[in-house]
Design a protein around this motif. Structure first.
Motif, mmCIF file in Angstrom:
data_model
loop_
_atom_site.group_PDB
_atom_site.id
_atom_site.type_symbol
_atom_site.label_atom_id
_atom_site.label_comp_id
_atom_site.label_asym_id
_atom_site.label_seq_id
_atom_site.Cartn_x
_atom_site.Cartn_y
_atom_site.Cartn_z
ATOM 1 N N ARG A 194 0.846 -1.186 0.000
ATOM 2 C CA ARG A 194 0.000 0.000 0.000
ATOM 3 C C ARG A 194 0.888 1.245 0.000
ATOM 4 O O ARG A 194 1.967 1.256 0.572
ATOM 5 C CB ARG A 194 -0.893 0.037 1.248
ATOM 6 C CG ARG A 194 -1.968 -1.036 1.238
ATOM 7 C CD ARG A 194 -2.702 -1.107 2.562
ATOM 8 N NE ARG A 194 -3.406 0.131 2.898
ATOM 9 C CZ ARG A 194 -4.591 0.495 2.376
ATOM 10 N NH1 ARG A 194 -5.171 -0.283 1.474
ATOM 11 N NH2 ARG A 194 -5.178 1.616 2.726
ATOM 12 N N GLY A 195 0.405 2.301 -0.657
ATOM 13 C CA GLY A 195 1.146 3.551 -0.630
ATOM 14 C C GLY A 195 2.112 3.679 -1.780
ATOM 15 O O GLY A 195 2.336 2.750 -2.552
ATOM 16 N N PRO A 196 2.712 4.840 -1.911
ATOM 17 C CA PRO A 196 3.608 5.118 -3.036
ATOM 18 C C PRO A 196 4.982 4.492 -2.842
ATOM 19 O O PRO A 196 5.346 4.073 -1.743
ATOM 20 C CB PRO A 196 3.708 6.645 -3.021
ATOM 21 C CG PRO A 196 3.540 6.995 -1.568
ATOM 22 C CD PRO A 196 2.556 6.001 -1.019
ATOM 23 N N VAL A 197 5.753 4.434 -3.910
ATOM 24 C CA VAL A 197 7.145 3.999 -3.827
ATOM 25 C C VAL A 197 7.960 5.114 -3.185
ATOM 26 O O VAL A 197 7.842 6.282 -3.557
ATOM 27 C CB VAL A 197 7.705 3.679 -5.224
ATOM 28 C CG1 VAL A 197 9.177 3.290 -5.131
ATOM 29 C CG2 VAL A 197 6.904 2.552 -5.871
ATOM 30 N N VAL A 198 8.771 4.748 -2.201
ATOM 31 C CA VAL A 198 9.595 5.744 -1.510
ATOM 32 C C VAL A 198 11.050 5.276 -1.537
ATOM 33 O O VAL A 198 11.336 4.085 -1.672
ATOM 34 C CB VAL A 198 9.141 5.959 -0.051
ATOM 35 C CG1 VAL A 198 7.734 6.525 -0.008
ATOM 36 C CG2 VAL A 198 9.202 4.644 0.726
ATOM 37 N N GLY A 199 11.946 6.223 -1.410
ATOM 38 C CA GLY A 199 13.362 5.904 -1.351
ATOM 39 C C GLY A 199 13.772 5.579 0.067
ATOM 40 O O GLY A 199 13.343 6.230 1.017
ATOM 41 N N TYR A 249 18.545 1.781 1.438
ATOM 42 C CA TYR A 249 19.100 0.683 0.657
ATOM 43 C C TYR A 249 18.541 0.603 -0.763
ATOM 44 O O TYR A 249 19.274 0.361 -1.707
ATOM 45 C CB TYR A 249 18.846 -0.652 1.376
ATOM 46 C CG TYR A 249 19.320 -0.648 2.805
ATOM 47 C CD1 TYR A 249 20.678 -0.708 3.101
ATOM 48 C CD2 TYR A 249 18.415 -0.555 3.860
ATOM 49 C CE1 TYR A 249 21.123 -0.695 4.409
ATOM 50 C CE2 TYR A 249 18.850 -0.548 5.174
ATOM 51 C CZ TYR A 249 20.209 -0.621 5.447
ATOM 52 O OH TYR A 249 20.644 -0.603 6.733
ATOM 53 N N ALA A 250 17.215 0.786 -0.916
ATOM 54 C CA ALA A 250 16.600 0.603 -2.228
ATOM 55 C C ALA A 250 15.207 1.213 -2.210
ATOM 56 O O ALA A 250 14.669 1.517 -1.135
ATOM 57 C CB ALA A 250 16.532 -0.881 -2.575
ATOM 58 N N PRO A 251 14.596 1.398 -3.384
ATOM 59 C CA PRO A 251 13.200 1.853 -3.407
ATOM 60 C C PRO A 251 12.308 0.827 -2.710
ATOM 61 O O PRO A 251 12.557 -0.374 -2.760
ATOM 62 C CB PRO A 251 12.876 1.937 -4.905
ATOM 63 C CG PRO A 251 14.198 2.037 -5.578
ATOM 64 C CD PRO A 251 15.156 1.269 -4.741
ATOM 65 N N ALA A 252 11.257 1.305 -2.055
ATOM 66 C CA ALA A 252 10.389 0.409 -1.300
ATOM 67 C C ALA A 252 8.962 0.934 -1.307
ATOM 68 O O ALA A 252 8.719 2.130 -1.519
ATOM 69 C CB ALA A 252 10.893 0.256 0.132
ATOM 70 N N MET A 253 8.034 0.010 -1.076
ATOM 71 C CA MET A 253 6.633 0.357 -0.909
ATOM 72 C C MET A 253 6.179 -0.115 0.461
ATOM 73 O O MET A 253 6.686 -1.114 0.993
ATOM 74 C CB MET A 253 5.768 -0.304 -1.989
ATOM 75 C CG MET A 253 5.988 0.239 -3.386
ATOM 76 S SD MET A 253 4.872 -0.529 -4.595
ATOM 77 C CE MET A 253 3.293 0.116 -4.036
ATOM 78 N N TYR A 254 5.221 0.606 1.033
ATOM 79 C CA TYR A 254 4.695 0.213 2.332
ATOM 80 C C TYR A 254 3.980 -1.128 2.184
ATOM 81 O O TYR A 254 3.062 -1.292 1.385
ATOM 82 C CB TYR A 254 3.727 1.265 2.856
ATOM 83 C CG TYR A 254 3.099 0.876 4.176
ATOM 84 C CD1 TYR A 254 3.846 0.876 5.338
ATOM 85 C CD2 TYR A 254 1.764 0.465 4.240
ATOM 86 C CE1 TYR A 254 3.290 0.512 6.543
ATOM 87 C CE2 TYR A 254 1.194 0.097 5.442
ATOM 88 C CZ TYR A 254 1.965 0.121 6.597
ATOM 89 O OH TYR A 254 1.408 -0.256 7.790
ATOM 90 N N THR A 255 4.419 -2.115 2.944
ATOM 91 C CA THR A 255 3.872 -3.470 2.881
ATOM 92 C C THR A 255 3.425 -3.879 4.272
ATOM 93 O O THR A 255 4.097 -3.568 5.266
ATOM 94 C CB THR A 255 4.934 -4.458 2.372
ATOM 95 O OG1 THR A 255 5.434 -4.010 1.117
ATOM 96 C CG2 THR A 255 4.367 -5.848 2.212
#
Length: 530
Positions: free
Chosen positions: A168-173, A176-182
């Motif tokens: 859920r939610g946008p991709v954020v930096g 370590y790496a780009p991530a999404m709220y999981t």
């Protein structure tokens, strides 16, 4: 508030008034609350805030709830109004990994979405080491999506738990790496069944931290995610196999055995004393500190938890959290504690964030679990501040010395168990004679026996001169290394002196005084008048 619409409306209006101009929070609050067409639940209408038919999505950049109630019912058939749920986030929560691993195993026949996790099989080391097959094991953990499974509560009644694993939610930096709220959300029908989810989560933790006969779990603090990471379960060694002077070993075992008795616990509680025990293992390196720790952990079925808080991200609060969140029956080891602070309480590494007071408070913490055992290790007790190792904070000091004749004989008989005790004594006498007053640690002696793996007992005794040769070679190498370090320090000091001198020259002020001349001599050159 949800049970009183009038109170909720008043709360919303006053909160909105206070939040005027706050751009991030306002979009989550100013949207009208309306019941979703896909749910007949009126009590959970706040989960379905919409924006011009946004399908239950919270508007703006951020999600307002742990799931989208409308989408949850339309896609997975779960009506939030009739369920109770747990949200489990990946960050700082070992339950997340435990749940995904368990669901992946328990529901493999009903799942289509998995993600692989690689680990190594430590169960049968011999089979793994001497087999042509790869020792890696790939586990299929629960991937994204939804699944149902059965769980029996504390009373043996079976309940259906529904799990939704989603992003859920946008991709954020991130660092370590780009991530999404999981997140992972566990549902069980019936608002009164919260205890079912509590029991399920507790059963996973209990299984992960369970100690078994003649084995122990090793944990290390995961600083990035903020939880104790289970590294491996190892087969234990007996206390008898640890070659230490009998007096030292027996005193420690008796003290720990007495502390772990029920009568001692009752005594501590009766007198209001925190039920914990602390030991200081100090002395020469290679004398058996780690071996004894592993033997104790196996004997008393303790979870061995290693921690070295020298990382700059390790703050006082982090240390307190780590100790408070340690697994049950924890034996917490602070390795090389002299690397944290000097005798004057100064930081050994200026980049560290932890404070001396924070360390003391963590060891004395009233929030720590009962029954915790602390072991502080150091090679240099004299470098420790007295406040850290005073009575009440450290209950027993255990010294690890260079190999004594008794230990030499015991170690010989472990490698040559068929030999009578007097042969072991002969070996010890031969070592003492060849060393000529020099001292050797137990690790060096063990190294010697490993090199004699194909030799007889007589050959091991006759070849003890190799122990002295190895010791002399090691001492020469250490002396050479120390000479190099001293040379680097001298060069650094010279460089600092040059820098200071250069700085002083740069700050010098040259003053030129021009003296006045008689008008009759004004024809002299300008340089003459300086």
């Amino acid at each position: 508030l949800a049970s009183s619409p009038a109170s909720l409306e008043l709360f919303d209006s006053r909160l909105l008034e206070g939040l005027k101009g706050r751009r991030v929070l306002a979009p989550l609050l100013i949207e009208g609350t309306k019941q979703s067409e896909m749910s007949d639940c009126t009590n959970f209408a706040d989960l379905e805030r919409t924006n011009a038919g946004g399908g239950g999505r919270a508007c703006g950049e951020f999600e307002s709830e742990c799931f989208d109630a409308g989408r949850l019912k339309s896609k997975f058939g779960i009506d939030a109004g009739s369920h109770v749920w747990f949200e489990i986030n990946p960050s700082g929560n070992k339950l997340y990994k435990l749940c995904l691993s368990y669901i992946g195993r328990a529901c493999q026949g009903n799942l289509q979405s998995f993600f692989p996790v690689q680990r190594h099989n430590h169960g049968d080391s011999a089979a793994a080491l001497f087999s042509d097959e790869c020792t890696a094991v790939v586990e299929a953990h629960f991937g994204l999506g939804s699944v149902e499974f059965q769980h029996a509560d504390a009373n043996g009644r079976s309940h259906t738990i529904k799990a939704v694993h989603q992003r859920r939610g946008p991709v954020v930096g991130t660092k370590y790496a780009p991530a999404m709220y999981t997140n992972l959300v566990l549902f069980v029908e019936g608002k009164e069944n919260r205890a079912v989810l509590v029991h399920f989560c507790k059963s996973l933790i209990d299984e992960a931290e369970k100690t078994r006969n003649n084995s122990f779990n090793i944990f290390r603090w995961n600083l990035g995610d903020g939880y104790w990471n289970s590294v491996v379960t190892k087969g234990g060694r007996s206390v008898e196999s640890v070659v230490l002077p009998s007096e030292t070993k027996d005193k420690l075992i008796q003290d720990m055995g007495k502390f772990l008795s029920r009568s001692t616990y009752d005594f501590y509680v009766k007198h209001g004393i925190p039920y914990k025990r602390s030991y200081l293992f100090y002395g020469v390196p290679g004398a058996g500190k780690t071996s004894l720790l592993q033997a104790i952990a196996a004997k008393y079925r303790r979870n061995l938890c290693f921690m070295q808080p020298t990382d700059p991200r390790f703050t006082d609060d982090t240390l307190q959290d780590a100790i408070s969140d340690a697994p049950g029956k924890a034996l917490i080891v602070l390795e090389d504690v002299d690397a944290l602070f000097g005798a004057d309480r100064s930081l050994s590494n200026k980049k560290m964030s932890i404070t001396f007071t924070g360390l003391l408070n963590a060891l004395d913490g009233v929030a720590n679990e009962d029954g915790q055992i602390f072991v502080l290790t150091t090679n240099y007790r004299e470098k420790l501040d007295s406040a850290l190792i005073r009575n009440g904070r450290v209950d027993m000091h255990v010294e690890f010395k260079h190999a004594q004749p008794e230990q030499m004989a015991m170690l010989f008989l472990q490698f040559y168990p068929q030999q009578p005790p007097e042969v072991g004594k002969n070996f010890a006498d031969a070592v003492v004679e060849v060393l000529g007053g020099k001292e050797v640690n137990m690790a060096a002696l063990q190294h010697y026996f490993v090199g004699k793996i194909d030799c007889s007992a007589e050959e091991a005794i006759s070849g003890v001169k190799a122990i002295l040769e190895d010791l002399m070679e090691k001492n020469a190498a250490e002396k050479e290394e120390q000479t190099k370090k001293d040379g680097v320090k001298k060069d650094d000091k010279k460089g600092d002196g040059k820098k200071k001198t250069g700085k002083a020259k740069a700050n010098n002020i040259n003053i030129h005084i021009h003296t006045g001349k008689d008008e009759s001599s004004s024809s002299g050159s300008e340089s003459d008048s300086e």
